[in-house]
Scaffold this active site. Structure first.
Site, PDB file in Angstrom:
ATOM      1  N   GLU A 128      12.921 -54.052  27.975  1.00  0.00           N
ATOM      2  CA  GLU A 128      13.459 -53.320  29.115  1.00  0.00           C
ATOM      3  C   GLU A 128      14.167 -54.217  30.123  1.00  0.00           C
ATOM      4  OE1 GLU A 128      11.039 -50.040  30.216  1.00  0.00           O
ATOM      5  OE2 GLU A 128      12.015 -49.786  32.144  1.00  0.00           O
ATOM      6  N   ASN A 172      13.381 -43.671  30.700  1.00  0.00           N
ATOM      7  CA  ASN A 172      12.540 -43.240  31.816  1.00  0.00           C
ATOM      8  C   ASN A 172      13.160 -42.117  32.636  1.00  0.00           C
ATOM      9  OD1 ASN A 172      10.302 -44.902  31.396  1.00  0.00           O
ATOM     10  ND2 ASN A 172      11.397 -46.648  32.252  1.00  0.00           N
ATOM     11  N   HIS A 188      10.982 -40.072  34.835  1.00  0.00           N
ATOM     12  CA  HIS A 188       9.667 -40.717  34.908  1.00  0.00           C
ATOM     13  C   HIS A 188       9.352 -41.258  36.298  1.00  0.00           C
ATOM     14  CE1 HIS A 188       9.743 -40.195  30.631  1.00  0.00           C
ATOM     15  NE2 HIS A 188       8.625 -40.855  30.439  1.00  0.00           N
ATOM     16  N   HIS A 232       6.112 -40.046  37.643  1.00  0.00           N
ATOM     17  CA  HIS A 232       4.981 -40.933  37.943  1.00  0.00           C
ATOM     18  C   HIS A 232       4.474 -40.712  39.362  1.00  0.00           C
ATOM     19  CE1 HIS A 232       5.900 -44.174  34.644  1.00  0.00           C
ATOM     20  NE2 HIS A 232       5.457 -43.047  34.149  1.00  0.00           N
TER      21      HIS A 232
END
Lengths: 359, 359
Positions: A233, A241, A244, A248
């Site tokens: 990454e 992501n 995300h 998250h």
């Protein structure tokens, strides 16, 4: 059985996908030493543990059954795994097998990365989410009370075994949570796949075996390509992501209990699409289309009541994509084409947060 | 200042060795992001923490002071490090700096390997042992109650800074413990260095600066060569563990409290030499010569009272060099030439254990 190869030089490995592989694939032949530990959870153990363990009658095969749930994805549970390995005297040539969803896979992968500085591991994902996402690509981790997946390693499995039959016992809510990640691949890099998903939505909802297998294969293919290009990454892997960072924040705010990961990602993707459209990068209609598609799966499409924009910003500031104080987000430049960028109008982020928080 | 390069492709890094480098080396220029956390212990903090922190006036510089001692090299202490990083909002571009001995270095390295799946770290070793051994080569770990260094990662620092001046504040017992690892390099692969150490023993005992610097340089050079050939201990890197399998058993048996690591290694090396001579691989006189040399440093040369051969065998069975049930040991084929092998007469192991346990 179809097989995909994740191309990572000396860490390359195959993903085998097929119906009934838990019974038919000769997994014991893949073990390098003479010890295995199958680690699963109390939900999956009664369903598939015996079937899998039976394959390893000729070696030392230990099993460990963990409590089920994201809230157990902690350093404490990791210690439980290490204790079991030590007490059964597993050596550096052991193989850990993760039988379960993303939580089991992430933890067992991280345990394998750390135990004696690295032992072999095999992923046998039992949820759609784990099959199309977490079991592929070598991201392993546990959560920290202040943030998800904050402690972990990049560590590749030796093999991923996906038996599509296990989805028969998967609750509809979990299937939907996995579907959110399937849609993600279409959104970020595969417009034909997104259109295929729209066209085949009814088949997928009714769990038609061929359609599900095709969705898994194309999802893994997309993920394998992204991971092969950027294992750790440094760049484009972050595109995976999408949704995300918002998701998250929702998971952390709700203590990882009220929403499944894929559910939080579903909301997060809609937020990312909304923000992309506020920036003028995608058509305004995409948000409604995506919301409608996800709603057919009964996925949540709104932010949990009580969350505030300030809370989002605070939690998002802990995201791993923060570089030198800049919050980078995955956004869509077009349908089927995502970017990771800190170069966006902050007003679009704020108005998106306000809209979703009902401010 | 002398600089050695550890050659590990994209993970290559320099070891800088010199007097006063804590004051003169421009460490702040080596940081990639705008955050650092200096992690040290309560013994070293009053001596060198301010001096080091002063270098980072222009970035976010946090400090964390851990309790001192091998018994704190645990997952719990690791969690303390993660808590500090999270609460100070350190991002993926942070740099962790390990200021201390091997315990601090091993733990901070492992924390760096895991935090957000890997952040930069720099080693500033403050003991001779850490300077010549643990800070070089990327082995990071914490202990498990049932075994030393059982949980860890191979993770390379970006840079190692060795200021020989810090040894002035090092207690004689700690200096001697580090010296044991210095002798090890001579024994396993560098006969000229072993002879140099015998010749210059008085200078080293009286801490003559040039002699100490030369011993550090040649030790790091040997270690760097071994590590460059075999980063993850698939083969010859295990040679560095001469005396360690016996030594770890002693450390575990005594709860990591009564002996320093280097002291246990000193005893372990004598045991390995004794076993090598029982096998007829080295002259019987080497055991006495080595014992005498180590004794001038007041290093222990006998096994702690009460340990039994059975206890040794039990603890050694947990060693990471056990492969498929076979205990491999590092032994000397000749002075200056070690091997890792499971191909030895078990009677030689037993009689060595019996002799040292006074059975």
């Amino acid at each position: 059985m179809r097989t995909l190869q994740v191309a990572l030089a000396e860490r390359s490995y195959p993903i085998h996908i097929g119906e009934g592989l838990l019974d038919t694939f000769p997994l014991a032949e893949q073990i390098r030493g003479n010890q295995v530990m199958i680690i699963t959870n109390e939900t999956i153990a009664p369903l598939y543990l015996d079937k899998l363990a039976k394959q390893f009658a000729d070696v030392q095969c230990d099993t460990l059954i963990l409590p089920d749930g994201e809230k157990f994805k902690t350093l404490d549970t990791l210690e439980t795994i290490f204790d079991a390995l030590m007490s059964k005297r597993h050596s550096r040539t052991t193989t850990l097998i993760a039988l379960g969803g993303g939580v089991v896979g992430d933890m067992v992968g991280f345990a394998a990365a750390c135990y004696q500085r690295g032992v072999d591991f095999i992923q046998v994902p039992t949820t759609l989410l784990a099959q199309v996402d977490s079991s592929v690509g070598g991201k392993t981790a546990v959560n920290h009370p202040r943030g998800k997946n904050m402690i972990g390693a990049f560590y590749q499995p030796r093999l991923v075994l996906i038996d599509t039959l296990v989805l028969e016992t998967l609750p509809a809510r979990e299937l939907a949570a996995g579907y959110a990640e399937v849609v993600k691949y279409g959104l970020i890099r595969d417009l034909p796949f997104y259109r295929w998903l729209e066209t085949n939505n009814e088949k997928l909802l009714s769990r038609e075996s061929d359609a599900i297998a095709e969705a898994i294969y194309r999802s893994c293919e997309n993920k394998a390509q992204v991971v092969a290009d950027d294992e750790t990454e440094q760049g484009n892997r972050a595109l995976l992501n999408l949704g995300h960072t918002f998701g998250h924040a929702i998971e952390t705010a709700t203590g990882y209990t009220s929403m499944l990961h894929g559910e939080a990602v579903a909301v997060g993707m809609i937020m990312a699409v909304r923000m992309s459209s506020e920036l003028g990068w995608v058509e305004a209609g995409l948000e409604a289309d995506l919301t409608a598609l996800l709603a057919t799966w009964e996925l949540p499409v709104v932010v949990p009541a009580g969350m505030t924009p300030e809370q989002f910003l605070d939690l998002m500031a802990m995201d791993k994509k923060v570089h030198n104080g800049q919050l980078r987000l995955v956004l869509l430049k077009a349908l089927g084409e995502a970017v990771v960028t800190a170069d966006y109008d902050k007003a679009a982020l704020e108005s998106t947060l306000e809209a979703f928080c009902g401010v």
